[in-house]
Motif scaffolding. Structure first.
Motif, PDB file in Angstrom:
ATOM      1  N   CYS A   1       0.852  -1.185   0.000  1.00 43.98           N
ATOM      2  CA  CYS A   1       0.000   0.000   0.000  1.00 43.98           C
ATOM      3  C   CYS A   1       0.888   1.236   0.000  1.00 43.98           C
ATOM      4  O   CYS A   1       1.653   1.455   0.954  1.00 43.98           O
ATOM      5  CB  CYS A   1      -0.893   0.002   1.231  1.00 43.98           C
ATOM      6  SG  CYS A   1      -1.842   1.521   1.362  1.00 43.98           S
TER       7      CYS A   1
ATOM      8  N   ARG B   1       0.178   4.172   0.720  1.00 43.35           N
ATOM      9  CA  ARG B   1      -0.088   4.998   1.909  1.00 43.35           C
ATOM     10  C   ARG B   1       0.628   4.450   3.146  1.00 43.35           C
ATOM     11  O   ARG B   1       1.000   5.199   4.035  1.00 43.35           O
ATOM     12  CB  ARG B   1      -1.598   5.076   2.162  1.00 43.35           C
ATOM     13  CG  ARG B   1      -2.283   5.926   1.129  1.00 43.35           C
ATOM     14  CD  ARG B   1      -3.760   6.059   1.374  1.00 43.35           C
ATOM     15  NE  ARG B   1      -4.330   6.917   0.344  1.00 43.35           N
ATOM     16  CZ  ARG B   1      -5.620   7.159   0.212  1.00 43.35           C
ATOM     17  NH1 ARG B   1      -6.484   6.608   1.050  1.00 43.35           N
ATOM     18  NH2 ARG B   1      -6.046   7.948  -0.737  1.00 43.35           N
ATOM     19  N   LEU B   2       0.766   3.147   3.185  1.00 43.81           N
ATOM     20  CA  LEU B   2       1.495   2.535   4.308  1.00 43.81           C
ATOM     21  C   LEU B   2       2.925   3.059   4.320  1.00 43.81           C
ATOM     22  O   LEU B   2       3.467   3.447   5.367  1.00 43.81           O
ATOM     23  CB  LEU B   2       1.472   1.017   4.122  1.00 43.81           C
ATOM     24  CG  LEU B   2       2.097   0.143   5.180  1.00 43.81           C
ATOM     25  CD1 LEU B   2       1.296   0.202   6.459  1.00 43.81           C
ATOM     26  CD2 LEU B   2       2.146  -1.309   4.700  1.00 43.81           C
TER      27      LEU B   2
ATOM     28  N   CYS C   1      -6.314  -3.754   4.966  1.00 40.58           N
ATOM     29  CA  CYS C   1      -6.535  -2.655   5.914  1.00 40.58           C
ATOM     30  C   CYS C   1      -6.868  -3.165   7.313  1.00 40.58           C
ATOM     31  O   CYS C   1      -6.531  -2.526   8.310  1.00 40.58           O
ATOM     32  CB  CYS C   1      -7.642  -1.740   5.415  1.00 40.58           C
ATOM     33  SG  CYS C   1      -7.253  -0.985   3.833  1.00 40.58           S
TER      34      CYS C   1
ATOM     35  N   CYS D   1      -3.725  -3.487   9.212  1.00 37.44           N
ATOM     36  CA  CYS D   1      -2.706  -2.465   8.924  1.00 37.44           C
ATOM     37  C   CYS D   1      -2.188  -1.843  10.229  1.00 37.44           C
ATOM     38  O   CYS D   1      -2.975  -1.435  11.084  1.00 37.44           O
ATOM     39  CB  CYS D   1      -3.317  -1.388   8.046  1.00 37.44           C
ATOM     40  SG  CYS D   1      -2.169  -0.057   7.742  1.00 37.44           S
TER      41      CYS D   1
ATOM     42  N   ALA E   1      -3.503   1.882  10.545  1.00 40.20           N
ATOM     43  CA  ALA E   1      -4.883   2.077  10.091  1.00 40.20           C
ATOM     44  C   ALA E   1      -5.493   3.349  10.702  1.00 40.20           C
ATOM     45  O   ALA E   1      -6.188   4.102  10.027  1.00 40.20           O
ATOM     46  CB  ALA E   1      -5.718   0.854  10.444  1.00 40.20           C
TER      47      ALA E   1
ATOM     48  N   CYS F   1      -4.074   6.327   9.092  1.00 46.20           N
ATOM     49  CA  CYS F   1      -4.556   6.397   7.718  1.00 46.20           C
ATOM     50  C   CYS F   1      -5.945   7.037   7.691  1.00 46.20           C
ATOM     51  O   CYS F   1      -6.227   7.902   6.866  1.00 46.20           O
ATOM     52  CB  CYS F   1      -4.595   5.000   7.109  1.00 46.20           C
ATOM     53  SG  CYS F   1      -5.251   4.974   5.450  1.00 46.20           S
TER      54      CYS F   1
HETATM   55  S1  SF4 Z   1      -5.375   1.303   6.310  1.00 44.75           S
HETATM   56 FE1  SF4 Z   1      -4.577   2.870   4.876  1.00 44.75          FE
HETATM   57  S2  SF4 Z   1      -2.358   2.636   4.974  1.00 44.75           S
HETATM   58 FE2  SF4 Z   1      -3.221   0.802   5.843  1.00 44.75          FE
HETATM   59  S3  SF4 Z   1      -3.330  -0.675   4.169  1.00 44.75           S
HETATM   60 FE3  SF4 Z   1      -5.339   0.370   4.256  1.00 44.75          FE
HETATM   61  S4  SF4 Z   1      -5.188   2.138   2.834  1.00 44.75           S
HETATM   62 FE4  SF4 Z   1      -3.081   1.396   3.269  1.00 44.75          FE
END
Ligand code: SF4
Length: 661
Positions: A16, A18-19, A258, A261, A264, A267
């Protein structure tokens, strides 16, 4: 703009973007937990020490002659690796608390010994000399800018092996499971590319995955290059932009990630437009979350049933025991009170004690004597439990009150009716009904374990009966496998669930692998259907379509699944299917309930534990068995006959499983 990224960050960005971006902006390394082993670092340390001592091997290995039998070479390599493991274990006492994981670690090292001895076969000369040639190098840091404009990519490769003709393999050791296959292959392919850029070495990327059995995944160089060119390098080039402007980072296409995550929460705060995750509960099916005693159904306004005569007897008994315990404590010079009336459960009394003043530790030291005196003088078995500042005695009820499914179903009718997939586990000592939900992201699949006489079969029957009670066969259907032909045979049970069965109850274990394969295909078909319908899971899909088109939940229940773990091939195929279904079947409305009376580390390895989120332990033979199921002891002290501990995502809760009826 950041001009440097680590291979670990590339792994995160592949999962991801964003991760990765959040890890950067928070300034901390982010470890994604899915499929990982807590002893991966230990394995790497042992293997690195092994690589460092290859030039000075133990005498028994050094003395092996040219042409030594492979078995002998393998045995010596395994001994050597296990000695290094012993050194590692001695340095850290916390290993003693995870015997199952340490066993897996030892097995992984034996697998490595077998693998290396096979690789040594084509070499000539004594094994010690051949091993030095094979182990070209151990861990090393490498980095390179992989094209003119992209960032520098840096990392530590695990090892380089050379074959008898000097061709190099770049090796990644992994104790993660195959949920990480794509990122592991990307990592090995990246190291191949960096080696080529900085040293001109044309290495073949190889992933050695220990789970703990070894599976070798070697990539053909042209495939690795293509994968890198089309999938990895375009991503690497964009990573500096995401690092400097996290808002640009797109969300993962794998929204099932997610749920696990590690960032999370951040995020959600940083990207408020996040789509509902594939594994989030569907919006239309939202329900109040359980309170502090999580795992319990939200209270309903139904009146509690009138106490029966049996409970009146129980209350008198419990009150007499409370007084007896206080008297014993007093006799030992520890004044105590019961701040609440005793809880009269179906099989247990819970008697809370407290000190009116003074330190609670005096209670702890006196409790052991109280237990002994009640056992020797009254023949009453008592447990003493510390929970934060609270202390309580747990006393086995002399005349247990049977718990029946019917009244529990009535009490929780509203909750169970709301959507298919919800079930009743049992009744807690304080009278609450313990429920579960297969559509909950933390409990889509269940592991049920308990020795003979623990009440496992009855519990399985009542779980299934509660799943079907308020839903037609078009909403939920079962495939039942019962190798011993005793669990699903009862007339009452058959009568309750027969309309919901996919076919006759099966007893042949050979039937299971094809069924698992069919469920995997069904899961993939449903995912394609959801994509076309632009929904994320079965709940959303069913809300969009008319009743005849709705999809039913499918549940595969296998009793005594240890019968499937007989030879290496079927074991691997079984575990692989569980892994694939465990990872993403929930959103497709496909669920597994696996039961065993032998919860040891061979039957319940980490891949089973990791993929079956809900755990129910009935009485087991040892604390080790209990830890294998629940990650904590306690199930070995259960009373049998349906007394259980359940971990349904939010702590371990004790309950009594109901009888059908
Ligand atoms: S919670 Fe956000 S950062 Fe985590 S895997 Fe999902 S979209 Fe990516």
């Amino acid at each position: 703009m950041s001009e440097r990224v680590s291979v670990t960050e590339v792994r995160n960005a592949l999962r991801c973007p964003r991760l990765f971006a959040l890890g950067r902006s928070l300034g901390r390394s982010v470890a994604f937990p899915v499929g990982s082993s807590c002893l991966g670092a230990s394995f790497h340390r042992v293997v690195e020490r092994f690589a460092q001592t290859v030039s000075a091997p133990p005498a028994r290995f050094a003395q092996l002659p040219s042409g030594a039998a492979r078995d002998e070479v393998q045995a010596q390599l395994c001994d050597w690796l296990l000695e290094l493991l012993m050194d590692e274990l001695e340095q850290d006492p916390t290993y003693a608390s995870m015997p199952g994981e340490v066993d897996d670690l030892a097995e992984a090292l034996r697998e490595l010994g077998r693998h290396l001895s096979a690789r040594l076969d084509p070499f000539t000369g004594p094994p010690a000399q051949a091993l030095s040639a094979l182990m070209h190098s151990g861990e090393q840091a490498i980095e390179a800018r992989l094209n003119g404009t992209g960032p520098i990519v840096s990392g530590r490769l695990d090892a380089l092996y050379a074959d008898e003709r000097g061709r190099i393999d770049v090796i990644e050791y992994k104790l993660t499971d195959e949920a990480n296959d794509e990122v592991d292959r990307a990592q090995a392919a990246l190291y191949r590319e960096i080696l080529r850029a900085v040293r001109g070495v044309d290495a073949r990327p190889v992933v050695l995955r220990f789970s703990p059995l070894l599976r070798e995944v070697s990539m053909r160089p042209e495939h690795a290059d293509e994968f890198l060119r089309t999938r990895v390098l375009p991503l690497v080039e964009r990573m500096p932009d995401w690092a400097s402007e996290p808002a640009l980072a797109p969300e993962t296409p794998r929204q099932d990630l997610c749920a696990a995550c590690p960032v999370a929460r951040e995020c959600k705060e940083s990207y408020p437009t996040r789509l509902p995750a594939r594994d989030d509960p569907p919006v239309g099916a939202a329900r109040p979350r359980p309170g502090p005693s999580a795992g319990l159904c939200p209270p309903e306004p139904l009146p509690e049933p009138e106490p029966s005569e049996e409970d009146a007897v129980g209350r008198r008994e419990a009150e007499a025991l409370s007084a007896r315990i206080l008297k014993e404590l007093e006799r030992q010079g520890t004044s105590a009170v019961c701040p609440h009336p005793p809880v009269v459960g179906p099989t247990l009394y819970l008697i809370q004690v407290a000190r009116p003043r003074g330190a609670v530790r005096h209670l702890d030291s006196a409790a052991e004597d109280v237990r002994h005196r009640l056992a020797s003088q009254d023949g009453v078995e008592v447990e003493y439990e510390k929970r934060g500042g609270h202390r309580r005695f747990i006393v086995r009820r002399l005349q247990p009150r049977p718990v029946r499914l019917g009244p529990l179903l009535l009490r929780r009718r509203e909750y169970l009716t709301e959507r298919p997939g919800r079930f009743i586990v049992g009744q807690c000592p304080d009278g609450e009904v313990l429920c579960g939900d297969l559509s909950d992201a933390s409990t889509p699949h269940l592991l049920v374990a308990g020795q003979s006489g623990s009440g496992k079969s009855v519990l399985l029957q009542s779980l299934i009966a509660s799943l079907v009670q308020y839903h037609p066969p078009g909403a939920i259907r079962f495939t039942l496998v019962d190798p011993k032909r005793v669990t699903f045979n009862g007339a009452a049970f058959r009568g309750a669930v027969s309309a919901h069965l996919d076919g006759p109850v099966r007893s042949e274990v050979e039937y299971v692998l094809p069924v698992l394969e069919q469920l995997i295909q069904l899961m993939e078909e449903r995912y394609r259907l959801f994509e076309r319908a632009q929904v994320s899971d079965i709940g959303e899909y069913n809300e969009q379509v008319s009743p005849p088109e709705r999809l039913e939940r499918r549940v595969l229940v296998i009793d005594e699944f240890q019968d499937l773990i007989t030879d290496r091939a079927s074991t691997q195929a079984f575990f692989e299917s569980i892994r694939r279904l465990g990872a993403k079947a929930r959103a497709a409305g496909i669920h597994l309930i696996l039961a065993t009376q032998r919860p040891d580390r061979n039957v319940v390895p980490p891949i089973i534990r990791a993929n079956l989120g809900g755990k129910i332990a009935l009485q087991v033979a040892s604390a080790t068995n209990s830890r294998i199921i629940l990650d904590e002891g306690g199930a070995e002290k259960l009373l049998g006959k349906g007394d259980l501990l359940a971990s349904l995502g939010r702590g371990v809760v004790r309950a009594q499983g109901p009888l059908l009826g």
